[in-house]
Design a protein around this motif. Structure first.
Motif, mmCIF file in Angstrom:
data_model
loop_
_atom_site.group_PDB
_atom_site.id
_atom_site.type_symbol
_atom_site.label_atom_id
_atom_site.label_comp_id
_atom_site.label_asym_id
_atom_site.label_seq_id
_atom_site.Cartn_x
_atom_site.Cartn_y
_atom_site.Cartn_z
ATOM 1 N N ILE A 119 2.442 -67.129 -29.823
ATOM 2 C CA ILE A 119 1.722 -67.864 -28.782
ATOM 3 C C ILE A 119 0.989 -66.874 -27.882
ATOM 4 C CG2 ILE A 119 3.333 -69.796 -28.871
ATOM 5 C CD1 ILE A 119 4.719 -68.694 -26.401
ATOM 6 N N ALA A 120 0.194 -67.384 -26.984
ATOM 7 C CA ALA A 120 -0.614 -66.511 -26.123
ATOM 8 C C ALA A 120 0.248 -65.558 -25.318
ATOM 9 C CB ALA A 120 -1.472 -67.365 -25.190
ATOM 10 N N GLU A 121 1.444 -66.020 -24.907
ATOM 11 C CA GLU A 121 2.314 -65.207 -24.053
ATOM 12 C C GLU A 121 3.116 -64.161 -24.826
ATOM 13 O OE1 GLU A 121 1.383 -69.067 -22.201
ATOM 14 O OE2 GLU A 121 2.246 -68.498 -24.136
ATOM 15 N N THR A 122 3.044 -64.200 -26.158
ATOM 16 C CA THR A 122 3.779 -63.226 -26.971
ATOM 17 C C THR A 122 3.324 -61.805 -26.637
ATOM 18 O OG1 THR A 122 4.043 -64.763 -28.803
ATOM 19 C CG2 THR A 122 4.241 -62.425 -29.317
ATOM 20 N N GLY A 123 4.274 -60.886 -26.638
ATOM 21 C CA GLY A 123 3.903 -59.491 -26.407
ATOM 22 C C GLY A 123 5.123 -58.594 -26.336
ATOM 23 N N MET A 124 4.867 -57.308 -26.325
ATOM 24 C CA MET A 124 5.928 -56.323 -26.166
ATOM 25 C C MET A 124 5.338 -55.074 -25.541
ATOM 26 S SD MET A 124 8.425 -54.451 -28.944
ATOM 27 C CE MET A 124 9.740 -55.652 -28.804
ATOM 28 N N SER A 125 6.080 -54.495 -24.623
ATOM 29 C CA SER A 125 5.698 -53.192 -24.075
ATOM 30 C C SER A 125 6.912 -52.270 -24.144
ATOM 31 C CB SER A 125 5.193 -53.316 -22.638
ATOM 32 O OG SER A 125 6.213 -53.766 -21.775
ATOM 33 N N ILE A 126 6.636 -50.998 -24.425
ATOM 34 C CA ILE A 126 7.696 -50.002 -24.556
ATOM 35 C C ILE A 126 7.307 -48.762 -23.778
ATOM 36 C CG2 ILE A 126 8.978 -48.520 -26.134
ATOM 37 C CD1 ILE A 126 8.447 -50.521 -28.334
ATOM 38 N N THR A 127 8.189 -48.319 -22.918
ATOM 39 C CA THR A 127 8.026 -47.038 -22.249
ATOM 40 C C THR A 127 9.032 -46.065 -22.836
ATOM 41 O OG1 THR A 127 7.294 -48.061 -20.180
ATOM 42 C CG2 THR A 127 8.131 -45.801 -20.053
ATOM 43 N N VAL A 128 8.550 -44.922 -23.321
ATOM 44 C CA VAL A 128 9.444 -43.862 -23.766
ATOM 45 C C VAL A 128 9.758 -42.998 -22.561
ATOM 46 C CG1 VAL A 128 9.783 -41.907 -25.315
ATOM 47 C CG2 VAL A 128 8.446 -43.881 -26.079
ATOM 48 N N ASN A 129 11.039 -42.916 -22.251
ATOM 49 C CA ASN A 129 11.486 -42.210 -21.052
ATOM 50 C C ASN A 129 12.373 -41.034 -21.448
ATOM 51 O OD1 ASN A 129 11.702 -42.305 -18.038
ATOM 52 N ND2 ASN A 129 13.884 -42.391 -18.519
ATOM 53 N N GLU A 130 12.231 -39.930 -20.740
ATOM 54 C CA GLU A 130 13.116 -38.788 -20.953
ATOM 55 C C GLU A 130 14.013 -38.615 -19.737
ATOM 56 O OE1 GLU A 130 12.886 -33.959 -20.937
ATOM 57 O OE2 GLU A 130 11.275 -34.983 -22.021
ATOM 58 N N TYR A 131 15.307 -38.774 -19.966
ATOM 59 C CA TYR A 131 16.287 -38.641 -18.890
ATOM 60 C C TYR A 131 17.103 -37.378 -19.128
ATOM 61 C CZ TYR A 131 20.534 -39.520 -16.167
ATOM 62 O OH TYR A 131 21.596 -39.392 -15.310
ATOM 63 N N ASN A 132 17.199 -36.533 -18.103
ATOM 64 C CA ASN A 132 17.970 -35.294 -18.241
ATOM 65 C C ASN A 132 19.398 -35.538 -17.772
ATOM 66 O OD1 ASN A 132 19.140 -32.623 -17.768
ATOM 67 N ND2 ASN A 132 17.076 -31.855 -18.129
ATOM 68 N N ALA A 133 20.331 -35.487 -18.706
ATOM 69 C CA ALA A 133 21.720 -35.779 -18.382
ATOM 70 C C ALA A 133 22.332 -34.766 -17.430
ATOM 71 C CB ALA A 133 22.542 -35.849 -19.667
ATOM 72 N N ARG A 134 21.754 -33.564 -17.378
ATOM 73 C CA ARG A 134 22.260 -32.522 -16.480
ATOM 74 C C ARG A 134 21.745 -32.695 -15.062
ATOM 75 N NH1 ARG A 134 26.719 -29.505 -17.799
ATOM 76 N NH2 ARG A 134 26.595 -28.658 -19.914
ATOM 77 N N THR A 135 20.435 -32.884 -14.928
ATOM 78 C CA THR A 135 19.824 -32.945 -13.598
ATOM 79 C C THR A 135 19.714 -34.365 -13.063
ATOM 80 O OG1 THR A 135 17.580 -33.118 -14.494
ATOM 81 C CG2 THR A 135 18.472 -30.887 -14.153
ATOM 82 N N GLU A 136 19.947 -35.356 -13.945
ATOM 83 C CA GLU A 136 19.823 -36.780 -13.611
ATOM 84 C C GLU A 136 18.407 -37.138 -13.169
ATOM 85 O OE1 GLU A 136 22.863 -37.907 -10.852
ATOM 86 O OE2 GLU A 136 24.462 -37.709 -12.328
ATOM 87 N N LYS A 137 17.435 -36.364 -13.668
ATOM 88 C CA LYS A 137 16.032 -36.670 -13.409
ATOM 89 C C LYS A 137 15.426 -37.269 -14.666
ATOM 90 C CE LYS A 137 15.313 -32.977 -10.006
ATOM 91 N NZ LYS A 137 14.536 -31.756 -9.662
ATOM 92 N N ASP A 138 14.418 -38.128 -14.474
ATOM 93 C CA ASP A 138 13.759 -38.705 -15.636
ATOM 94 C C ASP A 138 12.252 -38.717 -15.447
ATOM 95 O OD1 ASP A 138 14.081 -42.281 -15.097
ATOM 96 O OD2 ASP A 138 13.771 -40.659 -13.670
ATOM 97 N N LYS A 139 11.551 -38.827 -16.575
ATOM 98 C CA LYS A 139 10.093 -38.878 -16.529
ATOM 99 C C LYS A 139 9.580 -39.737 -17.674
ATOM 100 C CE LYS A 139 9.547 -34.545 -19.144
ATOM 101 N NZ LYS A 139 8.948 -33.181 -19.137
ATOM 102 N N GLU A 140 8.445 -40.362 -17.422
ATOM 103 C CA GLU A 140 7.826 -41.199 -18.447
ATOM 104 C C GLU A 140 7.051 -40.320 -19.418
ATOM 105 O OE1 GLU A 140 4.116 -44.220 -18.399
ATOM 106 O OE2 GLU A 140 5.807 -44.859 -17.135
ATOM 107 N N ILE A 141 7.287 -40.508 -20.715
ATOM 108 C CA ILE A 141 6.594 -39.731 -21.745
ATOM 109 C C ILE A 141 5.335 -40.447 -22.207
ATOM 110 C CG2 ILE A 141 6.811 -38.657 -24.029
ATOM 111 C CD1 ILE A 141 8.587 -37.411 -21.900
ATOM 112 N N VAL A 142 5.470 -41.703 -22.570
ATOM 113 C CA VAL A 142 4.321 -42.486 -23.022
ATOM 114 C C VAL A 142 4.638 -43.965 -22.849
ATOM 115 C CG1 VAL A 142 5.116 -42.626 -25.420
ATOM 116 C CG2 VAL A 142 2.671 -42.786 -24.934
#
Length: 323
Positions: A119-142
């Protein structure tokens, strides 16, 4: 007469005993139910930088499968509106480009509706995220979004269709070393009938291992997959022990009962290096899962466990190994 009855009973018991025994799995032959936790923990290393790659998913009015490097990482055939976060390190085997593939299907039956096309409302979005388990910081990759028709935000490009597939690439840098499938044979090159027969025999053997509660063999066929998971996710021994105890608790239930291997299709993964017999059903409760599964009851109703095992053959060899 009594002697004859006794002989018959002994014969029946002997046959039953032979049928309940399963041949030991030679793969990971040193692994047992008792030492698997220590063996897994011995492979874990920690690093100054411990990136965790994640998929942040928004699923709109569709059923879906997401593959990372052509291995199934996420499936959703029950919730048309869903937004989970999925850790994917265990599908990343080396540095560099990683491929994410989305496969979308119509929702099907949902509440009082039967949505058999996008239907028109069908869709999907994906953000690839990198989370650093040591520093607990994250950033968006794509970030990826399924395209909209004529750039209209409210109209899915594949509206009215029944299948949509797309892929995108992101780069990852990992500190750990795990075994991938570069040195495995491309099973798509095999005769399909021969491969199917050989694979079904393997499935029946593995099914018997679970049903006969051969816990050492269960540990051996679980080891390779668990090893890659605990290494790539920088796990602790305590976590490994908790997971293994939870699994064994289910396997040892008197109500644990493997189900028939039926209504399946042969599916290739990892660019033909892995193969599995997957459920061939539109039933949302089993769709997208292995044909190797069990039912059990812990006193709160029937539950299911899917034993998602993949099979591969190393180059230069002819017999399956289990992942």
């Amino acid at each position: 007469m009594k002697t004859k009855i006794l002989i018959v009973l002994l014969f029946i018991n002997l046959v039953s005993s032979c049928q309940n025994k399963t041949q030991p799995i030679m793969q990971n032959s040193e692994i047992t139910e008792k030492n698997i936790v220590n063996k897994l923990a011995s492979n874990i290393h920690h690093y100054d930088d411990e990136p965790m790659y994640q998929l942040l998913i928004t699923n709109d009015w569709c059923s879906s499968e997401i593959l990372v490097n052509d291995i199934l990482a996420y499936k959703n055939f029950q919730e048309p509106l869903d937004g989970p976060t999925v850790d994917i390190n265990n599908y990343i085997f080396k540095n560099g480009a990683q491929k994410v593939t989305i496969r979308l299907y119509p929702v099907g039956k949902y509440k009082n509706k039967d949505i058999d096309k996008f239907i028109a409302e069908t869709g999907m979005s994906i953000t690839v995220n990198e989370y650093n388990a040591r520093t607990e910081k994250d950033k968006e990759i794509v970030k990826y979004s399924a395209p909209r028709k004529n750039d209209q935000r409210d109209s899915f490009e594949a509206i009215g269709k029944t299948y949509y597939e797309a892929s995108f690439i992101f780069n990852a840098t990992i500190p750990y070393k795990v075994e991938g499938f570069e040195n495995a044979r491309d099973l798509r090159e095999w005769d399909a009938a021969i491969l199917h027969k050989k694979l079904l025999q393997e499935y029946n053997k593995v099914k018997a291992i679970y049903q006969n509660k051969n816990y050492d063999n269960i540990a051996r066929i679980s080891y390779a997959n668990l090893k890659n998971q605990v290494i790539s996710k920088y796990q602790t021994r305590e976590y490994i022990n908790e997971v293994w105890e939870m699994l064994m608790e289910v396997y040892k239930l008197p109500t644990f009962e493997m189900q028939p291997i039926e209504n399946y299709k042969m599916v290739f993964f990892a660019d033909g290096k892995l193969v599995a017999l997957m459920q061939d059903s539109k039933d949302s409760r089993v769709r997208g899962n292995s044909s190797l599964w069990a039912k059990f009851n812990r006193g709160e109703g029937i539950e299911t466990l899917f034993c998602n095992r993949y099979f591969y053959i190393p180059k230069g060899e002819t017999e399956f190994k289990i992942y």
